[in-house]
Design a protein around this motif. Structure first.
Motif, PDB file in Angstrom:
ATOM      1  N   ILE A 185      -7.393   3.909  -5.395  1.00 28.69           N
ATOM      2  CA  ILE A 185      -7.154   3.606  -3.829  1.00 28.69           C
ATOM      3  C   ILE A 185      -7.448   4.359  -2.622  1.00 28.69           C
ATOM      4  O   ILE A 185      -6.823   5.884  -3.091  1.00 28.69           O
ATOM      5  N   ALA A 186      -7.447   4.123  -1.739  1.00 29.28           N
ATOM      6  CA  ALA A 186      -7.611   4.633  -0.586  1.00 29.28           C
ATOM      7  C   ALA A 186      -5.873   4.901   0.358  1.00 29.28           C
ATOM      8  O   ALA A 186      -5.643   4.132   0.555  1.00 29.28           O
ATOM      9  N   LEU A 187      -5.670   6.632   0.312  1.00 26.85           N
ATOM     10  CA  LEU A 187      -4.320   6.395   0.643  1.00 26.85           C
ATOM     11  C   LEU A 187      -4.372   7.167   2.241  1.00 26.85           C
ATOM     12  O   LEU A 187      -5.197   8.346   1.561  1.00 26.85           O
ATOM     13  N   THR A 188      -3.679   7.525   3.523  1.00 31.58           N
ATOM     14  CA  THR A 188      -4.130   6.809   3.875  1.00 31.58           C
ATOM     15  C   THR A 188      -2.475   7.766   4.758  1.00 31.58           C
ATOM     16  O   THR A 188      -1.913   6.889   5.036  1.00 31.58           O
ATOM     17  N   ILE A 189      -2.915   8.631   5.821  1.00 31.58           N
ATOM     18  CA  ILE A 189      -1.350   9.516   6.271  1.00 31.58           C
ATOM     19  C   ILE A 189      -2.074   8.948   7.633  1.00 31.58           C
ATOM     20  O   ILE A 189      -2.700   9.621   8.641  1.00 31.58           O
ATOM     21  N   CYS A 193      -0.844  -3.566  -4.239  1.00 29.60           N
ATOM     22  CA  CYS A 193      -2.076  -4.141  -3.911  1.00 29.60           C
ATOM     23  C   CYS A 193      -2.728  -4.221  -3.455  1.00 29.60           C
ATOM     24  O   CYS A 193      -3.430  -4.717  -5.499  1.00 29.60           O
ATOM     25  N   ASP A 194      -4.022  -4.836  -3.319  1.00 32.13           N
ATOM     26  CA  ASP A 194      -4.903  -6.173  -3.459  1.00 32.13           C
ATOM     27  C   ASP A 194      -6.563  -4.697  -4.167  1.00 32.13           C
ATOM     28  O   ASP A 194      -6.571  -3.770  -3.356  1.00 32.13           O
ATOM     29  N   ARG A 195      -6.170  -5.535  -5.458  1.00 34.42           N
ATOM     30  CA  ARG A 195      -7.857  -5.145  -6.267  1.00 34.42           C
ATOM     31  C   ARG A 195      -8.757  -5.075  -5.740  1.00 34.42           C
ATOM     32  O   ARG A 195      -9.904  -4.319  -6.209  1.00 34.42           O
ATOM     33  N   ALA A 211       3.003   0.579   4.118  1.00 35.25           N
ATOM     34  CA  ALA A 211       1.517  -0.569   3.862  1.00 35.25           C
ATOM     35  C   ALA A 211       1.105  -0.796   2.717  1.00 35.25           C
ATOM     36  O   ALA A 211       0.048   0.391   2.534  1.00 35.25           O
ATOM     37  N   ASP A 212       0.497  -1.671   2.379  1.00 32.57           N
ATOM     38  CA  ASP A 212      -0.727  -2.129   1.773  1.00 32.57           C
ATOM     39  C   ASP A 212      -1.067  -3.289   1.798  1.00 32.57           C
ATOM     40  O   ASP A 212      -0.809  -4.275   2.574  1.00 32.57           O
ATOM     41  N   SER A 213      -1.906  -3.773   1.195  1.00 34.04           N
ATOM     42  CA  SER A 213      -2.982  -4.519   1.208  1.00 34.04           C
ATOM     43  C   SER A 213      -2.840  -5.592   0.450  1.00 34.04           C
ATOM     44  O   SER A 213      -3.952  -6.661  -0.318  1.00 34.04           O
TER      45      SER A 213
END
Length: 524
Positions: free
Chosen positions: A390-394, A429-431, A457-459
């Motif tokens: 999962i791409a986790l962005t700050i 989140c969307d896989r 937020a997530d997808s």
């Protein structure tokens, strides 16, 4: 205590009731007999007065006395009346007391035994007097001629022996009624005794007192909240339950209970409910022999939940360090292999690029987020997300200076809110395109106040308004394979912290599923 005296409360109560009933029945029977005797004497007095008055007022009686043939005319009449009325005697006499008639013909012509002076004065008079037939209740009434002059007297009487016999004839009836009343009372007492024995389990009064004292002491000292409910409402609430549920002293109505306690639901085990300031574990059991009663125990899990949150954060950090160590070992083997292959420049470039990327993230978070615990949480979540693909962005908007004194949430509360929101986002989140975006900022709305903003937020597809509301009230899980009843606590714990500080928690779907927390500055 004597051996003949019952030991149980039911036995003592019934023994006292039996004694009272026996005394009441006996006294009532005696009073009934005395009342019957008094009524008999009164009725006899009225009877003889009525008979004597009727004969004295009859014109034929005065005519017979004036004719000089009183005995011949009146003797048959008085005997007929006496026989029909069942009285002892009827005597008609002259003003001087000489008898014209008598039950015993041999007494005719003799002097009347009794008081005649009131009758000679024209009064109707009654008395108890002993005459030729023994003690009797008698009445004397004057006989008047047409001018009103007293020309004779009429006396009628009933012997007391006759009255006693009448009184005795009532004994069997009174005794039968008394025995029937006693029998019915004993049957009722026996039924009451059975009921008391069932309800008191045959305990003695001192045992019941000790049980009550122990029961009261336990209720006040037990460390768990205890609530007893039945179909009529709240039966009992102990001190700990009042504290945990925020109830006021005094009687408690069902409407004052939290929503999760208002419905009858026995059999629940270890249900976790989140109130405005507590995390509670609830167990519910049905009361034996009662169709609509239950016992509810409430335990405080707030501190435990906080400790679990800290442990979870440490676990995440540990897992992150373990993963990083594993990744570092792989990278180290790669570098060593490249050196052995005679490509040291490539090895140096590979090692420094990876190190610079990790160091830039650490430096940026340390600069933008001043709290070390929060930095550790974000680093751990980043590593955890990387492991799960999962791409986790700050985001670049993230800014929480270390010297900020007006942050409304404590470090532990920040970890609770952000940790649960990030976990929920990674799960939802969307896989096909998994990404999570985190924003933390403290900005001033105006010159007088500041506001903390936390946005995750997530997808994923997000939740509708009803689902989000349920999640904030008790907990909700969007994980696949989780039943609706198996709600989590993440969002509910977040909502608890936000409500405690007067903030807001909202959800919407824009560029993704976005959950936003805003908390105003603390007012000292």
């Amino acid at each position: 205590m004597r051996t003949w005296w019952p030991r149980s409360l039911a036995g003592q109560a019934i023994a006292l009731q039996i004694a009272v009933i026996v005394v009441v029945v006996l006294v009532g029977s005696v009073l009934a007999l005395l009342d019957a005797r008094r009524d008999g004497d009164s009725a006899a007095r009225q009877q003889v007065v009525s008979i004597a008055t009727a004969l004295a007022d009859s014109p034929s009686t005065a005519q017979a006395i004036e004719s000089g043939r009183a005995t011949q005319i009146l003797q048959p009449v008085t005997e007929a009346v006496r026989t029909n009325t069942e009285i002892a005697f009827i005597t008609i006499m002259s003003p001087d007391g000489t008898r014209f008639t008598h039950t015993d013909p041999s007494q005719i012509g003799g002097h009347y035994l009794g008081t005649i002076e009131p009758a000679l004065r024209g009064d109707t008079f009654s008395e108890v007097y002993t005459g030729t037939l023994g003690p009797s209740i008698r009445a004397i009434v004057p006989v008047r001629d047409s001018t009103g002059r007293v020309i004779g007297l009429v006396s009628a009487g009933i012997t007391q022996q006759t009255l006693v016999q009448r009184w005795r004839d009532q004994w069997p009836t009174i005794a039968s009624v008394g025995l029937a009343a006693l029998g019915l009372s004993l049957i009722g007492v026996w039924a009451i005794r059975r009921r008391l024995l069932r309800q008191t389990h045959g305990l003695r009064p001192d045992e019941l007192r000790v049980m009550y004292e122990h029961h009261d002491a336990i209720l006040h000292s037990v460390s768990e909240g205890l609530v007893v409910l039945d179909r009529d409402g709240v039966v009992l609430v102990n001190d700990e339950a009042r504290r945990l549920l925020g109830l006021t002293p005094g009687p408690v109505t069902q409407a004052e209970l939290p929503e999760f306690l208002r419905a009858y639901a026995p059999g629940a085990r270890d249900e976790v409910h989140v109130t405005d300031d507590r995390v509670l574990v609830v167990n519910r059991s049905r009361v034996a022999d009662s169709a609509h009663s239950e016992v509810v125990t409430v335990r405080d899990r707030t501190e435990l939940q906080g400790a679990l949150g800290e442990l979870s954060s440490l676990q995440i950090l540990t897992d992150s360090l373990r993963a990083q160590a594993h990744e570092a070992a792989n990278k180290l083997h790669t570098v060593i292999t490249m050196v052995e292959m005679g490509r040291p420049d490539d090895a140096v470039r590979f090692a420094t690029d990876e190190l610079a990327l990790s160091q830039r993230l650490v430096d940026r978070l340390s600069h933008d987020v001043g709290d070390p615990a929060l930095v550790a949480l974000l680093l751990g979540k980043t590593a955890q997300a990387d492991e799960r693909g999962i791409a986790l962005t700050i985001t670049e908007e993230t800014h929480l200076p270390s010297d900020a004194d007006d942050v409304p949430l404590s470090a532990q509360e920040m970890i609770t809110v952000l940790g649960n929101l990030i976990d929920n986002a990674m799960d939802a989140c969307d896989r096909a395109d998994p990404w999570v975006e985190v924003t933390i900022s403290l900005h001033a709305e105006d010159l007088r106040s500041a506001e903390l903003l936390l946005r995750v937020a997530d997808s994923g597809a997000g939740m509708d308004g009803d689902a989000f509301e349920r999640a904030m009230q008790r907990g909700y899980s969007t994980k696949s394979g989780v039943e609706p009843e198996q709600h989590g606590l993440g969002l509910a714990l977040v909502a608890q912290v936000v409500r405690r500080h007067g903030g807001t928690l909202t959800a919407d779907v824009t560029y993704g599923s976005v959950v936003t927390v805003t908390v105003p500055e603390r007012v000292e």
